[in-house]
Design an enzyme around this catalytic site. Structure first.
Site, mmCIF file in Angstrom:
data_model
loop_
_atom_site.group_PDB
_atom_site.id
_atom_site.type_symbol
_atom_site.label_atom_id
_atom_site.label_comp_id
_atom_site.label_asym_id
_atom_site.label_seq_id
_atom_site.Cartn_x
_atom_site.Cartn_y
_atom_site.Cartn_z
ATOM 1 N N LYS A 13 -11.576 -2.159 7.752
ATOM 2 C CA LYS A 13 -10.782 -3.130 8.516
ATOM 3 C C LYS A 13 -11.040 -3.012 10.018
ATOM 4 O O LYS A 13 -11.312 -4.003 10.671
ATOM 5 C CB LYS A 13 -9.308 -2.959 8.188
ATOM 6 C CG LYS A 13 -8.993 -3.547 6.805
ATOM 7 C CD LYS A 13 -7.864 -2.902 6.089
ATOM 8 C CE LYS A 13 -7.808 -3.428 4.655
ATOM 9 N NZ LYS A 13 -7.149 -2.497 3.745
ATOM 10 N N TRP A 56 0.825 -1.205 0.000
ATOM 11 C CA TRP A 56 0.000 0.000 0.000
ATOM 12 C C TRP A 56 0.854 1.248 0.000
ATOM 13 O O TRP A 56 0.535 2.236 -0.668
ATOM 14 C CB TRP A 56 -0.965 -0.007 1.184
ATOM 15 C CG TRP A 56 -1.974 -1.096 1.093
ATOM 16 C CD1 TRP A 56 -2.074 -2.198 1.897
ATOM 17 C CD2 TRP A 56 -3.032 -1.231 0.117
ATOM 18 N NE1 TRP A 56 -3.123 -2.991 1.485
ATOM 19 C CE2 TRP A 56 -3.725 -2.424 0.403
ATOM 20 C CE3 TRP A 56 -3.441 -0.452 -0.962
ATOM 21 C CZ2 TRP A 56 -4.816 -2.858 -0.361
ATOM 22 C CZ3 TRP A 56 -4.517 -0.870 -1.716
ATOM 23 C CH2 TRP A 56 -5.194 -2.064 -1.417
ATOM 24 N N ASP A 106 -1.233 6.742 6.559
ATOM 25 C CA ASP A 106 -2.280 5.810 6.167
ATOM 26 C C ASP A 106 -2.444 4.801 7.312
ATOM 27 O O ASP A 106 -1.582 3.966 7.534
ATOM 28 C CB ASP A 106 -1.860 5.100 4.867
ATOM 29 C CG ASP A 106 -2.870 4.040 4.418
ATOM 30 O OD1 ASP A 106 -3.892 3.842 5.114
ATOM 31 O OD2 ASP A 106 -2.625 3.416 3.366
HETATM 32 C C1 PLP Z 1 -6.786 -1.915 2.602
HETATM 33 C C2 PLP Z 1 -5.785 -0.819 2.574
HETATM 34 C C3 PLP Z 1 -5.844 0.236 1.658
HETATM 35 C C4 PLP Z 1 -6.875 0.294 0.558
HETATM 36 O O1 PLP Z 1 -8.077 0.722 1.006
HETATM 37 P P1 PLP Z 1 -9.310 0.993 0.003
HETATM 38 O O2 PLP Z 1 -10.319 1.569 0.925
HETATM 39 O O3 PLP Z 1 -9.688 -0.333 -0.580
HETATM 40 O O4 PLP Z 1 -8.856 1.922 -1.049
HETATM 41 C C5 PLP Z 1 -4.902 1.242 1.746
HETATM 42 N N1 PLP Z 1 -3.945 1.217 2.678
HETATM 43 C C6 PLP Z 1 -3.841 0.213 3.570
HETATM 44 C C7 PLP Z 1 -2.763 0.227 4.590
HETATM 45 C C8 PLP Z 1 -4.762 -0.834 3.540
HETATM 46 O O5 PLP Z 1 -4.656 -1.833 4.436
#
Ligand code: PLP
Length: 361
Positions: A197, A103, A173
């Site tokens: 998540k 990511w 993030d």
């Molecule tokens: C799952 C994830 C994403 C992507 O998220 P979306 O909402 O599907 O765009 C981005 N960064 C991390 C660290 C993730 O675990």
């Protein structure tokens, strides 16, 4: 609650059973309105109450005040990969990024399309199996911001101490570990996370944004891609993902009922200790894939002695009611995701199952 499995899906992932029950109870008639929240205007007092409550709970848990804005927007965390450089990487400026996995790399790639990126550090040399120490980072003094990824969902690593960037805004993030542990959240200038998540269903992304950072926004952005649009309208410029925010608010209330982030962190630690204990007890069978000091408390990644055994564990696990144990397709192996919605009992039960599996094989 019969026929519910132990759900270790990496995302979207388990939600607290109490939250799902409440959704079911309220689905046809939300708070005596005679209609579902799914059918309710985002301009209604009911939705405003939900929006305000979710903002207040986020701030309460994170120990942040009015120096921050809290936004609930669509597009997923991936859209934020573009928003951040569009808004905060000035023409001719440079943004620093740390590449710690899949990511993080995607975030770098998007920023490179928009402006100059300086790689402040990367753990690609060892296949992203560790987090760089803050002294290993090379952050240019004139960086517009430093972007990091607090938990690397696919590789199974997590930052356990954060760089002190002084005057350089820290952007993070937190999609896969937001609200799973107590942090000094106020040191970040921007935090973002897809909710699916740790905080709710897919469809809503939480963005927490420092007011003084917002002042540095680039001018003349397209309306929907300008953070100020969403800040000025409290995430109600256009129709927000109403049902997702409603569910997010229920999850936040559930966290409050548990006793807040401090209590939740205790559960997080207990869960990850149970799974890492297996790796430490049977290192020849359950082979941890990351450096010990970089272990993720959310996504425990491991390999078994053979791919056949890994497949067998996934299949047998599913038969026994443990779903979602397969590692990401890009890395293989096993991944046990222990997000907020996964109860302690699930970690205990899956560890028993894995230990029995080891003895039988
Ligand atoms: C799952 C994830 C994403 C992507 O998220 P979306 O909402 O599907 O765009 C981005 N960064 C991390 C660290 C993730 O675990």
């Amino acid at each position: 609650m019969q026929n519910r499995v132990f759900n270790f899906n990496p995302g979207p992932s388990a939600l607290p059973a109490a939250v799902l029950n409440q959704i079911q109870e309220e689905l046809l008639n939300y708070k005596s309105t005679g209609m579902s929240i799914l059918e309710t205007s985002h301009r209604s007092p009911e939705y405003e109450g939900i929006n305000d409550s979710a903002i207040a709970l986020c701030k309460e848990f994170m120990g942040i005040g009015d120096e921050f804005h809290v936004l609930f927007v669509g597009g997923g965390a991936s859209t934020q990969f573009d928003y951040i450089p569009l808004n905060f990487l000035p023409v001719g400026g440079t943004a620093a990024y740390v590449d710690t996995g899949t990511w993080a790399s995607k975030a770098v790639k998007e920023a490179e399309k928009i402006g100059n990126v300086h790689l402040a550090g990367s753990s690609k040399d060892l296949d992203y199996t560790y987090i760089l120490s803050t002294s290993e980072l090379d952050i240019p003094e004139d960086s517009a911001y430093l972007h990091i990824t607090s938990n690397n969902t696919i590789k199974g690593t997590q930052w356990h101490s954060f760089p002190d960037t002084e005057n350089i805004p820290l952007v993070c993030d937190m999609s896969s570990d937001i609200c799973s542990r107590n942090l000094n959240f106020s040191r970040f200038s921007l935090i973002y996370a897809g909710a699916q998540k740790n905080l709710g269903p897919s469809g809503v992304t939480v963005v927490i944004l420092r007011k003084d950072f917002l002042e540095k926004c680039n001018p003349d952005l397209p309306t929907m891609f300008d953070y100020r649009t969403h800040v000025n309208k409290k995430s109600l410029f256009n129709t927000p993902p109403v049902f997702a925010v409603y569910t997010l608010n229920l999850v936040l209330k559930w966290i409050k009922n548990l006793g807040g982030l401090g209590e939740l962190e205790k559960i997080t630690k207990a869960k990850k200790d149970i799974i890492y204990n297996l790796i430490d007890t049977y290192p020849d069978f359950f082979r941890g894939t990351v450096r010990e000091d970089s272990r993720s408390w959310m996504n425990v990644t491991l390999r078994l002695p053979s791919e056949e055994l890994e497949q067998k564990l996934v299949v047998k696990g599913k038969e026994s009611g443990f779903v979602g144990l397969k590692g990401h397709r890009s890395v293989g192996g096993i991944r046990v995701s222990l997000y907020n919605g996964v109860p302690l009992e699930a970690a205990e039960k899956v560890a028993e199952f894995m230990e029995d599996f080891k003895k039988a094989n």
